[in-house]
Design an enzyme around this catalytic site. Structure first.
Site, short mmCIF file in Angstrom:
data_model
loop_
_atom_site.label_atom_id
_atom_site.label_comp_id
_atom_site.label_asym_id
_atom_site.label_seq_id
_atom_site.Cartn_x
_atom_site.Cartn_y
_atom_site.Cartn_z
N CYS A 1 -2.43 10.33 -2.45
CA CYS A 1 -1.31 9.66 -1.77
C CYS A 1 -1.35 8.14 -1.88
O CYS A 1 -0.31 7.50 -1.92
CB CYS A 1 -1.25 10.12 -0.33
SG CYS A 1 -0.75 11.85 -0.23
N ASP B 1 -1.72 8.13 5.53
CA ASP B 1 -2.17 9.50 5.80
C ASP B 1 -3.56 9.62 6.45
O ASP B 1 -4.32 10.55 6.12
CB ASP B 1 -2.11 10.36 4.52
CG ASP B 1 -0.70 10.45 3.96
OD1 ASP B 1 0.22 9.84 4.55
OD2 ASP B 1 -0.52 11.11 2.93
N LYS C 1 6.53 11.74 5.69
CA LYS C 1 6.89 11.90 4.29
C LYS C 1 6.56 13.31 3.82
O LYS C 1 5.51 13.85 4.16
CB LYS C 1 6.17 10.86 3.43
CG LYS C 1 4.65 10.96 3.43
CD LYS C 1 4.05 9.78 2.68
CE LYS C 1 2.55 9.84 2.58
NZ LYS C 1 1.99 10.88 1.73
N1 TIU Z 1 -2.63 12.23 1.60
C1 TIU Z 1 -3.09 12.83 0.51
O1 TIU Z 1 -3.78 12.25 -0.30
N2 TIU Z 1 -2.77 14.18 0.36
C2 TIU Z 1 -3.55 15.07 -0.33
O2 TIU Z 1 -3.19 16.24 -0.43
N3 TIU Z 1 -4.71 14.62 -0.85
C3 TIU Z 1 -5.68 15.34 -1.46
O3 TIU Z 1 -6.61 14.72 -1.99
N4 TIU Z 1 -5.63 16.65 -1.46
#
Ligand code: TIU
Length: 237
Positions: free
Chosen positions: A169, A31, A136
């Site tokens: 994530c 991500d 995802k």
């Molecule tokens: N990729 C991921 O960690 N998504 C989130 O929403 N992370 C947050 O810390 N908000």
């Protein structure tokens, strides 16, 4: 893939050395999307200071370059939803009090929506041809995706994890991977959180109890270990 069949890579890590066969390793870049790392995205809409994540980019780039040089498997993930938001649970869209919600239009297009600028991966770590890009809908990279199939088909047993955010994530993915029998090494300098205390806690939890979820190491120790086992990397620098 290069002739690395008989090499064994031994990385100093906690709680103890992480050892892997280079024909069975994959790098996960989780991500690294504009929506989390840049201003005007989903992360900022939740009230976070997104500059806290940027330290992870340069070390991850070095690891990515190493995997590219060796022709080892690289997988980039992106959290996000279909344009019609048909895969977005109301519980995820409605929770909290963000300035903008998933699917709303922000400065980088629709938040966490596939096809928008914000949903895509940052230029510094942008995928190249031959690398897997995995969309995802959830926090974990196994939920609602074919990640497990891709890894099993490639004979992968060991995962090196980088990405954001550490306790969301990255942690979800590591736990899902661990339950599926993959050995996971998280690179502490290649991951980041909006919350320093969550970053620390997540990494501690991960490696506690003899490595209950996996190992924690650094990009420097990984790259040094690869260099030692496969000297042509050093020569090509
Ligand atoms: N990729 C991921 O960690 N998504 C989130 O929403 N992370 C947050 O810390 N908000």
């Amino acid at each position: 893939m290069k002739e690395t069949k008989n090499a064994e890579i031994r990385v100093p890590a906690e709680p103890y050395e992480f050892t892997f066969d280079p024909t069975r390793v994959a790098l996960l870049c989780i991500d690294f999307q504009r929506d989390f790392v840049e201003a005007g995205g989903f992360g900022e809409s939740l009230g976070n200071d997104v500059s806290t994540l940027r330290g992870a980019i340069a070390p991850t780039r070095k690891v990515l370059d190493c995997f590219r040089e060796q022709d080892w498997m690289v997988i980039h993930t992106r959290e996000g939803h279909r344009e019609d938001l048909s895969d977005l649970f109301p519980s995820k869209r409605d929770r909290g009090n963000p300035t903008l919600r998933i699917g709303d239009i922000g400065p980088m297009g629709r938040l966490l929506t596939r096809g928008s600028k914000g949903h895509d991966i940052i230029p510094e770590l942008y995928p190249i041809e031959g690398e897997v890009v995995l969309d995802k809908p959830g926090k974990g990279a196994f939920y609602g995706t074919d990640l497990e199939t891709i890894l099993r088909a490639g004979g992968i047993t060991h995962l090196i994890l980088t990405g954001v955010t550490t306790e969301v994530c990255v942690q979800s993915t590591a736990r899902e991977a661990n339950d599926r029998g993959f050995d996971c090494l998280i690179l502490s300098d290649c991951t980041g959180s909006y919350f320093p205390e969550f970053y620390e806690s997540a990494l501690h939890m991960f490696k506690a109890q003899g490595g209950i979820v996996g190992w924690v190491g650094t990009s420097t120790d990984l790259l040094t270990a690869v260099d030692a086992a496969i000297p042509e990397i050093g020569e090509s620098k």
